[in-house]
Design a protein around this motif. Sequence first.
Motif, PDB file in Angstrom:
ATOM      1  N   ALA A  85       0.823  -1.209   0.000  1.00  0.00           N
ATOM      2  CA  ALA A  85       0.000   0.000   0.000  1.00  0.00           C
ATOM      3  C   ALA A  85       0.861   1.266   0.000  1.00  0.00           C
ATOM      4  N   ALA A  86       2.000   1.223   0.664  1.00  0.00           N
ATOM      5  CA  ALA A  86       2.895   2.380   0.738  1.00  0.00           C
ATOM      6  C   ALA A  86       3.917   2.379  -0.393  1.00  0.00           C
ATOM      7  N   PHE A  87       3.900   1.335  -1.205  1.00  0.00           N
ATOM      8  CA  PHE A  87       4.912   1.140  -2.223  1.00  0.00           C
ATOM      9  C   PHE A  87       6.280   1.266  -1.564  1.00  0.00           C
ATOM     10  N   ALA A  88       6.498   0.370  -0.566  1.00  0.00           N
ATOM     11  CA  ALA A  88       7.699   0.424   0.246  1.00  0.00           C
ATOM     12  C   ALA A  88       8.229  -0.981   0.502  1.00  0.00           C
ATOM     13  N   TYR A  89       9.535  -1.045   0.747  1.00  0.00           N
ATOM     14  CA  TYR A  89      10.125  -2.302   1.176  1.00  0.00           C
ATOM     15  C   TYR A  89      11.337  -2.010   2.042  1.00  0.00           C
ATOM     16  N   ALA A  90      11.680  -2.994   2.875  1.00  0.00           N
ATOM     17  CA  ALA A  90      12.919  -2.966   3.642  1.00  0.00           C
ATOM     18  C   ALA A  90      13.570  -4.322   3.467  1.00  0.00           C
ATOM     19  N   CYS A  91      14.869  -4.309   3.267  1.00  0.00           N
ATOM     20  CA  CYS A  91      15.640  -5.543   3.128  1.00  0.00           C
ATOM     21  C   CYS A  91      16.823  -5.482   4.083  1.00  0.00           C
ATOM     22  N   LEU A  92      16.967  -6.508   4.900  1.00  0.00           N
ATOM     23  CA  LEU A  92      18.078  -6.596   5.842  1.00  0.00           C
ATOM     24  C   LEU A  92      19.111  -7.571   5.319  1.00  0.00           C
ATOM     25  N   ASN A  93      20.366  -7.207   5.366  1.00  0.00           N
ATOM     26  CA  ASN A  93      21.452  -8.158   5.228  1.00  0.00           C
ATOM     27  C   ASN A  93      21.865  -8.450   6.657  1.00  0.00           C
ATOM     28  N   ALA A  94      21.885  -9.716   7.021  1.00  0.00           N
ATOM     29  CA  ALA A  94      22.030 -10.055   8.435  1.00  0.00           C
ATOM     30  C   ALA A  94      22.870 -11.306   8.645  1.00  0.00           C
ATOM     31  N   THR A  95      23.297 -11.466   9.875  1.00  0.00           N
ATOM     32  CA  THR A  95      23.917 -12.698  10.336  1.00  0.00           C
ATOM     33  C   THR A  95      22.849 -13.451  11.114  1.00  0.00           C
ATOM     34  N   ALA A  96      22.648 -14.718  10.767  1.00  0.00           N
ATOM     35  CA  ALA A  96      21.602 -15.526  11.385  1.00  0.00           C
ATOM     36  C   ALA A  96      22.213 -16.562  12.321  1.00  0.00           C
ATOM     37  N   GLU A  97      21.477 -16.894  13.355  1.00  0.00           N
ATOM     38  CA  GLU A  97      21.870 -17.990  14.232  1.00  0.00           C
ATOM     39  C   GLU A  97      20.623 -18.666  14.777  1.00  0.00           C
ATOM     40  N   LEU A  98      20.747 -19.945  15.063  1.00  0.00           N
ATOM     41  CA  LEU A  98      19.654 -20.707  15.657  1.00  0.00           C
ATOM     42  C   LEU A  98      19.723 -20.534  17.165  1.00  0.00           C
ATOM     43  N   VAL A  99      18.563 -20.290  17.777  1.00  0.00           N
ATOM     44  CA  VAL A  99      18.477 -20.089  19.222  1.00  0.00           C
ATOM     45  C   VAL A  99      17.558 -21.166  19.789  1.00  0.00           C
ATOM     46  N   GLU A 100      18.116 -22.011  20.624  1.00  0.00           N
ATOM     47  CA  GLU A 100      17.353 -23.108  21.216  1.00  0.00           C
ATOM     48  C   GLU A 100      16.937 -22.837  22.658  1.00  0.00           C
ATOM     49  N   ASP A 101      17.364 -21.714  23.219  1.00  0.00           N
ATOM     50  CA  ASP A 101      17.067 -21.380  24.608  1.00  0.00           C
ATOM     51  C   ASP A 101      15.557 -21.393  24.856  1.00  0.00           C
ATOM     52  N   GLU A 102      15.122 -22.212  25.820  1.00  0.00           N
ATOM     53  CA  GLU A 102      13.687 -22.397  26.062  1.00  0.00           C
ATOM     54  C   GLU A 102      13.019 -21.123  26.571  1.00  0.00           C
TER      55      GLU A 102
END
Length: 167
Positions: A85-102
Amino acid sequence: MVIFRVDGKWRTVSGELFGVALELLRANPYGFLTTVDDGQPHTRLVQHVGVDDDGTVWIGTSPTSRKAAQISRHRVVSYAVEDRAAFAYACLNATAELVEDETERAARWQNGLEAFFPDGPAGDDFVLIRLRPHRVELMDFSREIHPDPYGLVPATEQESSWSSPGR
């Protein structure tokens, strides 16, 4: 120095673009996560379950999913959301990690996720992906965040401009 038109005024790139990216992420919970495996990009639609003030994005998944396996081998990802609707976007370049902490899984749990993860936040079928962005790219035509002429180059910010003291 990069200058962009923001809300009808010419401005230099600063932490203000990061704030707009946070708004877009929080208002649009579905986006495309791109991982890399064997040198090839793999993109899929996901729902994020939280966005922290520092731009950290949280996504729930199965620890046996392709995306979890791909992140365990290659942690650099991108994540993009769109506000049509806003004709907008955001794109992140990121470092990912898995988090298993309950405790963290319970804190990020949302109603409706049990359809995908029947054992709930404490179950063995649910893990979090934490995305820590180091670069944000965005355009938002409704806020006139785009370089002239009309978005041939997106506005970008590096982490150093939004992670300053006092933020």
